[in-house]
Write a protein that holds these residues in place. Structure first.
Motif, short mmCIF file in Angstrom:
data_model
loop_
_atom_site.label_atom_id
_atom_site.label_comp_id
_atom_site.label_asym_id
_atom_site.label_seq_id
_atom_site.Cartn_x
_atom_site.Cartn_y
_atom_site.Cartn_z
N ILE A 29 -7.30 -4.51 -19.11
CA ILE A 29 -6.05 -3.78 -19.62
C ILE A 29 -6.80 -3.12 -20.74
O ILE A 29 -6.55 -1.94 -21.29
CB ILE A 29 -5.00 -4.79 -20.20
CG1 ILE A 29 -4.23 -5.22 -18.92
CG2 ILE A 29 -4.02 -4.08 -21.12
CD1 ILE A 29 -3.36 -6.13 -19.12
N VAL A 30 -7.23 -3.99 -21.70
CA VAL A 30 -7.97 -3.43 -23.12
C VAL A 30 -9.10 -2.39 -22.87
O VAL A 30 -8.93 -1.14 -23.18
CB VAL A 30 -8.94 -4.67 -23.75
CG1 VAL A 30 -9.68 -3.88 -24.86
CG2 VAL A 30 -7.85 -5.47 -24.33
N LEU B 148 0.95 -2.72 -29.01
CA LEU B 148 0.86 -3.75 -28.16
C LEU B 148 -0.03 -3.46 -26.75
O LEU B 148 -0.06 -4.13 -25.96
CB LEU B 148 2.39 -4.13 -27.57
CG LEU B 148 3.47 -4.25 -28.56
CD1 LEU B 148 4.55 -4.58 -27.91
CD2 LEU B 148 2.93 -5.27 -29.66
N ALA B 149 -1.01 -2.55 -27.02
CA ALA B 149 -2.09 -1.98 -26.08
C ALA B 149 -2.61 -3.27 -25.34
O ALA B 149 -3.15 -3.09 -24.14
CB ALA B 149 -2.69 -0.81 -26.36
N ALA B 150 -2.97 -4.13 -26.08
CA ALA B 150 -3.89 -5.05 -25.78
C ALA B 150 -3.34 -6.53 -24.74
O ALA B 150 -4.07 -7.41 -24.22
CB ALA B 150 -4.63 -5.97 -26.61
N ASN B 151 -1.91 -6.17 -24.54
CA ASN B 151 -1.12 -7.10 -23.97
C ASN B 151 -1.03 -6.92 -22.51
O ASN B 151 -0.82 -5.74 -22.32
CB ASN B 151 0.10 -7.32 -24.76
CG ASN B 151 0.15 -8.35 -25.99
OD1 ASN B 151 0.07 -9.40 -25.92
ND2 ASN B 151 -0.21 -7.27 -27.00
N ASN B 152 -0.96 -7.67 -21.81
CA ASN B 152 -0.49 -7.78 -20.39
C ASN B 152 1.29 -7.70 -20.65
O ASN B 152 1.70 -8.91 -21.02
CB ASN B 152 -0.66 -8.75 -19.69
CG ASN B 152 -0.25 -8.78 -18.21
OD1 ASN B 152 0.34 -7.98 -17.59
ND2 ASN B 152 -0.70 -9.73 -17.20
N ASP B 291 1.76 -10.94 -23.12
CA ASP B 291 1.28 -12.21 -22.85
C ASP B 291 0.79 -13.03 -24.06
O ASP B 291 0.87 -14.24 -24.31
CB ASP B 291 0.42 -12.39 -21.85
CG ASP B 291 -0.88 -11.43 -21.92
OD1 ASP B 291 -0.77 -10.66 -22.88
OD2 ASP B 291 -1.74 -11.41 -21.02
N PHE B 292 0.40 -12.15 -25.16
CA PHE B 292 -0.31 -12.54 -26.41
C PHE B 292 0.50 -12.34 -27.38
O PHE B 292 0.60 -13.25 -28.36
CB PHE B 292 -1.86 -11.87 -26.81
CG PHE B 292 -2.79 -12.63 -26.02
CD1 PHE B 292 -3.52 -13.82 -26.63
CD2 PHE B 292 -3.09 -12.27 -24.44
CE1 PHE B 292 -4.68 -14.18 -25.86
CE2 PHE B 292 -4.17 -13.07 -23.79
CZ PHE B 292 -4.75 -13.98 -24.56
#
Lengths: 430, 430
Positions: A29-30, B148-152, B291-292
């Motif tokens: 995703i990152v 929130l781009a780094a989240n699933n 998720d984070f």
């Protein structure tokens, strides 16, 4: 896909390990969002031998965090050490001097030295990103600095410290006193062994100083923030607030007034129906009021490994994508110069709770003092009668100036029939 | 300061005029944030003679909006015409073909043709920005796509239509019926003369389709959104929901399940204590669960000239600063391909309200049908007794599959003692 962005992480505490876990778990995703993989090439922490639950064999290890700044393979330095001075500051300054973008979660550093560090970064044309420094996982910095960038921000306010909000929530729900709830929060790990940074409002003030700088487009000015904590909030005042239709929250509030920028952290009574009054437990919230957008509120987890890692990773993705925003929203030359307004000049309604000997003439004395200071009453509540004993008397005022209220309090506190230090809580509408 | 960014604005309705007012009133703030002034060089609208309260003498006027795409002085085209086809679509496609970045507030266009238009923009390397298309002034797009781009992202949900939320709020507070409140909302200007776009859930579905694309990193797929509106919500069901501890909200909900992406807009019962349950009146809210980061909620004004102009101007500032994000968060090749899950496969608890003739055996018939479909009851409420007359019977279920519930409903509706079409509302925890 372009070549990976190689980062160095200083500090492998809860947040540092959380970041490594995020970058591993959500690598796909990152990479998709960043346009390239983000990989940890180097780290620095105290105890090399400790098992942190993340593989560290393949990374370059530095005992001295400042050495990360000049690690040859590192493109971006992530500072997760904390503290306004010491190695955190030395690393950030060294990284900028070495021409490397910095991502930090360090509100103390930014609040205290942010103006100088931002200048340094701007001079070098380098990103200095700190989404994680305020309100944890809530993208409050991005919302304020980019999302609401076209607005004249009138006020920004927030529940900025989860420990205080948790303690106040439990005090209200369980009708218990501060000291007892604090001790329990410490046992549960929701409050530090030395809790003063949180409960005395310093942590919230650091964050408010940063939000105020972003909202009003001027360099951070921590010294101008008025700070009070929650040690003096009592179960009695929380219960009385409830009867009056309020909840007590520790808020940071920065507003633009005719005289300049006012920034303050203190317990507030907010209407129970206000959205921010409903934000309970460890949750944080940030409310911004813009001239065109109106009121926007963001709510979420303000601390913890996951939310903070989420914010740090978002900054890294911005840097990987070359999305660059000046530190305080505008370039140095375009920053505002509005003066700071001292707390004495604050104007608003107040809640005042006295413990008085129930005998004739006391109320006349108190109200006489308020009249002398031109403070007009909105309501008065005396609960029960117990001649010769102490009873609580609650007064709420119309708008008055802090200096007048302070002067009145000194005289009221000196009255023979007033038995304890009067409780003073400012009333806010949000 | 660099040279001004010259924009063309198509559509001078409420939002277009609001944008011109913002760019004039906050010219200094916008220039500081954008690093250069943003000026309106050209406009297009229907009636050139009408006084819109903004000076238009100095701008180039086009009767044909599509001609803005090739206006020689224009660097960015702002599309505020609306509608999924017609001149709005023609203009956006022409602008991209002419190599110009586009900012639009047009959710219908993006939901229906967004996949193709995004491809076009990406091929040309051009920004296509649409913060104003979802939730008005709330920076929801930016929060989801960058913050929130780094989240699933596991789920994104929201109150996405202010008209519906206003009607449901008034119905609850004043215990009134839908048709009456709608008529009043129309008189007050909170609902359109032809309200079907709003109250049948289409507008919310457009926005949800966009949010789902961003949250799950895949091209927008409006056709896969299940859509129900609020016409069938009754004052009785709102009151019964209150007794059960719920509030009824029209929500858009997109979630990632093992089977794929589910996206649906329909009335929901949400726990009264849930943050989103407190978002009343014309306010919108977007909740994202990562998720984070955990749960993040954003709340604010979802429509109106000021909030929408704020969002459009934020997009323009991003473009002026060269901050560029791929349309769906990741480049085309990195987008996901998770399938869409049809509504029949939805699993969750349900609220079912029947009007039944109060005579022996009816409840046995109803519960027998539910048993046949393997639907287990969580609670049953029969209020009052009126032998031989119609009484409401309320059932809530444990998790069951939509297909089973639908099959049961057909049989229940056919029972002689069931007098009206059963009311079915899905229960959601947010």
């Amino acid at each position: 896909m372009s070549k990976p962005l190689s980062i160095a992480v200083a500090g492998l505490g809860t947040v540092g390990v959380g970041l490594l876990k995020l970058l591993a778990a959500n690598a796909d995703i990152v990479a998709a969002r960043a346009g390239r993989p983000i990989v940890v090439g180097a780290v620095s922490a105290r105890d090399r031998g400790r098992d942190r639950g993340v593989p560290l064999e393949a990374v370059r290890w530095y005992d001295d965090p400042v050495a990360l700044a000049t690690d040859p393979g590192t493109e971006v330095v992530v500072e997760l050490i904390g503290g306004s001075d010491g190695p955190a500051r030395a690393l950030v300054e060294a990284a900028i001097a070495a021409g490397k973008p910095v991502v930090t979660a360090n509100k103390a550093l930014l609040a205290v030295h942010g103006a100088a560090i931002a200048e340094q970064a701007e001079t070098r044309g380098l990103p200095l990103a700190f989404e994680a420094a305020v309100a944890g996982g809530i993208p409050a910095i991005k919302a304020l600095r980019e999302g609401l960038a076209a607005n004249n921000i009138l006020r920004v306010a927030g529940i900025l410290n989860g420990t205080c909000n948790y303690i106040l929530t439990v005090m209200r729900e369980q009708k218990r006193e501060f000291a007892e709830v604090l001790a329990e929060a410490q046992a549960l790990g929701y409050a530090e062994a030395d809790p003063s940074f949180d409960i005395d409002g310093v942590d919230a003030a650091h964050k408010l100083a940063i939000l105020a700088a972003l909202a009003f487009g001027r360099p951070v000015d921590f010294g101008a923030v008025h700070v009070e904590g929650i040690r003096e909030v009592t179960a009695l005042d929380i219960a009385l607030a409830g009867e009056l239709g309020y909840r007590i929250k520790l808020l940071g509030i920065a507003s633009r007034t005719a005289a300049g920028i006012s920034a303050r952290v203190h317990p507030c009574m907010v209407p129970a129906a206000a959205p921010i009054a409903r934000v309970d437990g460890v949750f944080n919230a940030v409310v911004a009021e813009g001239d065109f957008v109106g009121r926007v509120m963001l709510e979420g987890r303000g601390a913890g490994a996951g939310p903070t890692a989420s914010a740090v990773a978002a900054d890294l993705i911005d840097i990987a994508r070359d999305r660059h925003t000046p530190v305080w929203g505008a370039a140095g030359g375009a920053l505002g110069t509005a003066p700071s307004v001292p707390m004495d000049r604050h104007v608003g309604p107040y809640y005042l709770r006295l413990m008085v000997l129930d005998r004739p003439g006391v109320i006349a004395d108190v109200t006489g003092i308020l009249r002398d200071q031109s403070i007009s009453l909105e309501s008065m509540l005396q609960r029960g009668r117990a001649p010769g004993e102490a009873v609580p008397v609650v007064l709420t005022t119309h708008d008055c100036e802090e200096a007048a209220m302070r002067a009145a309090l000194v005289r009221i506190g000196a009255l023979g029939a007033v038995l304890e230090k009067p409780a003073l809580i400012r009333i806010e509408t949000l």
